[in-house]
Design a protein around this motif. Structure first.
Motif, PDB file in Angstrom:
ATOM      1  N   PRO A   1       0.792  -1.239   0.000  1.00 40.78           N
ATOM      2  CA  PRO A   1       0.000   0.000   0.000  1.00 40.78           C
ATOM      3  C   PRO A   1       0.818   1.280   0.000  1.00 40.78           C
ATOM      4  O   PRO A   1       0.257   2.365  -0.167  1.00 40.78           O
ATOM      5  N   THR A   2       2.135   1.192   0.190  1.00 40.01           N
ATOM      6  CA  THR A   2       2.959   2.403   0.132  1.00 40.01           C
ATOM      7  C   THR A   2       3.410   2.719  -1.293  1.00 40.01           C
ATOM      8  O   THR A   2       3.893   3.827  -1.555  1.00 40.01           O
ATOM      9  N   VAL A   3       3.281   1.764  -2.207  1.00 36.03           N
ATOM     10  CA  VAL A   3       3.914   1.891  -3.524  1.00 36.03           C
ATOM     11  C   VAL A   3       3.363   3.067  -4.328  1.00 36.03           C
ATOM     12  O   VAL A   3       4.116   3.930  -4.797  1.00 36.03           O
ATOM     13  N   LEU A   4       2.045   3.121  -4.525  1.00 41.80           N
ATOM     14  CA  LEU A   4       1.481   4.207  -5.342  1.00 41.80           C
ATOM     15  C   LEU A   4       1.565   5.565  -4.665  1.00 41.80           C
ATOM     16  O   LEU A   4       1.933   6.556  -5.310  1.00 41.80           O
ATOM     17  N   PRO A   5       1.248   5.690  -3.359  1.00 39.48           N
ATOM     18  CA  PRO A   5       1.410   7.008  -2.724  1.00 39.48           C
ATOM     19  C   PRO A   5       2.857   7.511  -2.788  1.00 39.48           C
ATOM     20  O   PRO A   5       3.087   8.714  -2.952  1.00 39.48           O
ATOM     21  N   LYS A   6       3.808   6.607  -2.658  1.00 37.89           N
ATOM     22  CA  LYS A   6       5.224   6.991  -2.748  1.00 37.89           C
ATOM     23  C   LYS A   6       5.579   7.451  -4.156  1.00 37.89           C
ATOM     24  O   LYS A   6       6.358   8.392  -4.337  1.00 37.89           O
ATOM     25  N   ALA A   7       5.003   6.780  -5.158  1.00 40.42           N
ATOM     26  CA  ALA A   7       5.309   7.115  -6.544  1.00 40.42           C
ATOM     27  C   ALA A   7       4.700   8.443  -6.975  1.00 40.42           C
ATOM     28  O   ALA A   7       5.287   9.175  -7.775  1.00 40.42           O
ATOM     29  N   CYS A   8       3.515   8.768  -6.454  1.00 43.95           N
ATOM     30  CA  CYS A   8       2.827  10.003  -6.833  1.00 43.95           C
ATOM     31  C   CYS A   8       3.238  11.114  -5.864  1.00 43.95           C
ATOM     32  O   CYS A   8       2.682  11.254  -4.774  1.00 43.95           O
TER      33      CYS A   8
END
Length: 601
Positions: free
Chosen positions: A296-303
């Motif tokens: 769940p950290t992957v997309l928030p970290k990427a954006c």
């Protein structure tokens, strides 16, 4: 006894495998966190074979061995690894699992370290071996570690807070975001094992992996908004404890497996691409219900949030001025002779250090002269160091780690005094045209990176040319220089690609290239930010790219006859912005060089 030769190391490993009743063993470049770049203690493949790349795997049997690399390392692996000891194998044309299936015999037992492999790989390899009457076995301890007598210990460096002024969100806000994600999926907890995911979630940085500011640790995030951090006690300090607060419980790293086994009857989300097989084994052994979901950290970290975006712009500007000072120096010093790949890399580092804000490089500088530039991920050392000769191509791919951003830029230059050959200018200009086409792309929100890849290759393809690496990778914020899930790369034919849609806030590289083995290499790389793009009459949301990197591109390598009026306009606009951004940071001869380099075509 310290074994100096790679042949002796291979024989020692085979003896250890025989002692354990294993007929073979698989050695990846990996660590317990599935990291791309790993700490010195985890450089098992390099110690065993001599290979210095960042991606590869070896398979060792009693009577044969093979090493597997992708197209980035085709030349490098042959220079660094003894072909008498290892067969060279190309990925994705083959794989360790496929090679094993072709070489094992019924009854053979092949070992693997479940802390170094993803579960999908282990499941696939086990199935392939079973079909041949052989089996895959997880080892209790890594046999290579038993024969690596001077293996370094894991880094003891402290973990440190990463201030909200750079992160743009507090730890509490990020934990709440993950808690909402868990609640929506009916999960009790999520296991975060990727080091940059842990670093992002807890606004924590470290110095445990070369060039990547992360701390060796695991996190279990809970649906109630709390979290458990598993980290070596010597890495914890009062500042970190105060930063994390009471809602983050801190445990010894050794308590991680027992904690996983204590989730009996609970639902736990784990990422099969980013968590090693051992994590799944421990949860399943304890009776947990495992949900295989993207971390769940992957997309928030990427954006990247607005604070991170602003930080990147500041870091890119600062870094661009440093690279420009270096390129001015190179333009004067290199044509005289006497400079080398190492001396140039050292000068570039010195220019970045002059900013007073550099924390580290974001990766080892790729400083390639002449034929070494044809190795996409070339790593210069004392043995390979080559002179930068007059009338040759020089390629430098480098980046810096700053608290407000991570940079990555490639420039290819012609070292005079004579004019560049027509072929080199043709290839460079085709790469440039592809770079411009991708930079100017406009696309619906959620378009996959693989759908944009051919924008950058089309002009090379028209001449029957191509390159064997992706066109763009994600970039972190004072984190990993290679960050997922976004990527611009081929998706067909088994090539590494991506189905991840590009979303506003994502940062990627734009780096097409061309490589003529034994002669020269070309790459032009800037970083770009995915931004919403307003289009009159658009039927739905669209995006484009904001260019983040501003450093002059070498006009001595451009064939003007190949550029369209629109491409010339792009060049002039890009260099006008470069001059406006960097001129206030330069002076004297550096400024004069910049003004000349940015003059309109």
């Amino acid at each position: 006894m310290l074994m100096l030769t790679h042949e002796a190391r291979l024989e020692a490993l085979r003896a250890e495998l025989a002692r354990r009743g294993l007929d073979g063993f698989v050695i990846p470049i990996s660590d317990e966190h599935m990291s791309e770049y790993v700490g010195a203690y985890a450089q098992r493949l390099g110690w065993l074979t001599g290979f210095g790349g960042s991606a590869g795997t070896a398979v060792v049997l009693a009577d044969k061995a093979a090493i597997f690399v992708d197209g980035r390392y085709t030349i490098q692996v042959r220079e660094q690894v003894d072909g008498r000891l290892y067969e060279y194998q190309s990925v994705p044309q083959t794989s360790p699992g496929a090679w094993l299936a072709a070489h094992v015999r019924p009854g053979m037992v092949i070992g693997y370290d479940a802390w170094l492999h993803a579960k999908p790989w282990a499941d696939g390899a086990a199935a392939a071996l079973k079909a041949r009457g052989a089996s895959l076995k997880a080892v209790d301890s890594n046999p290579l570690d038993a024969v690596w007598e001077d293996q370094p210990a894991p880094s003891p460096a402290p973990a440190v807070p990463h201030a909200d002024q750079y992160a743009g969100q507090s730890v509490a806000e990020k934990r709440a975001q993950v808690a909402q994600w868990l609640e929506a999926r009916g999960a009790d907890a999520a296991v975060v094992t990727a080091l940059d995911g842990v670093a992002w979630l807890l606004n924590m940085r470290g110095a445990d992996v070369s060039r990547t500011p992360v701390a060796l640790s695991f996190v279990i995030a809970h649906a109630d908004g709390t979290a458990d951090l598993f980290i070596a006690p010597e890495k914890v300090n009062p500042a970190l404890v105060a930063h994390l607060g009471n809602a983050v419980r801190i445990h010894d790293r050794a308590a991680f497996v027992p904690a996983l086994k204590a989730f009996g009857g609970k639902t736990v989300a784990v990422d099969p691409e980013r968590a090693v097989a051992a994590v799944f084994h421990a949860l399943e052994e304890g009776g947990a219900r495992v949900l295989a979901l993207t971390d769940p950290t992957v997309l928030p970290k990427a954006c990247k949030n607005p604070v991170e975006q602003a930080g990147h712009r500041a870091a890119q500007s600062r870094d661009g001025a440093a690279v420009s000072r270096f390129l001015h120096w190179l333009s004067v010093a290199a044509p005289k002779g006497g400079e080398t790949e190492l001396s140039a890399a050292a000068r570039l580092l010195a220019e970045r250090e002059k900013t007073g804000l550099l924390k580290d490089l974001s990766f080892d500088t790729i400083s390639g002269a002449g034929p070494n530039a044809a190795i996409p991920h070339y790593h210069v050392d004392e043995q390979s160091n080559r002179a930068i000769e007059p009338n040759s191509v020089y390629l430098v791919d480098s980046g810096g780690q700053y608290l407000d951003g991570t940079t990555d830029i490639t420039r290819t230059v012609w070292v005079g005094p004579d004019a560049a050959p027509a072929e080199v200018k043709d290839r460079f200009t085709r790469v440039l045209k592809g770079h411009i086409a991708l930079d100017q792309a406009v696309f619906p929100v959620g378009t996959a990176g693989s759908q944009l890849d051919s924008f950058a290759r089309q002009f090379l393809w028209a001449a029957g040319l191509d390159y064997a690496h992706g066109t763009g990778h994600g970039v972190g914020s004072f984190l990993a220089v290679h960050e997922g899930p976004q990527r611009i790369a081929k998706a067909a034919g088994g090539q590494a690609g991506t189905t991840q849609g590009l979303l506003p806030g994502m940062i990627l590289s734009n780096e097409p290239g061309y490589y003529k083995a034994g002669a020269y290499g070309i790459r032009i790389e800037n970083l770009v930010l995915v931004e919403e793009r307003a289009i009159a009459g658009a039927e739905g949301p669209f995006c484009g790219f904001e260019t983040l990197t501003f450093v002059p591109i070498d006009r001595a390598l451009v064939d003007l006859d190949l550029l369209t009026p629109a491409e010339r306009a792009w060049w002039n606009a890009y260099h006008a912005r470069t001059l406006a951004l960097l001129a206030p940071q330069l002076e004297g001869a550096d400024l004069a060089w910049l003004e000349a380099a940015c003059a309109p075509l």
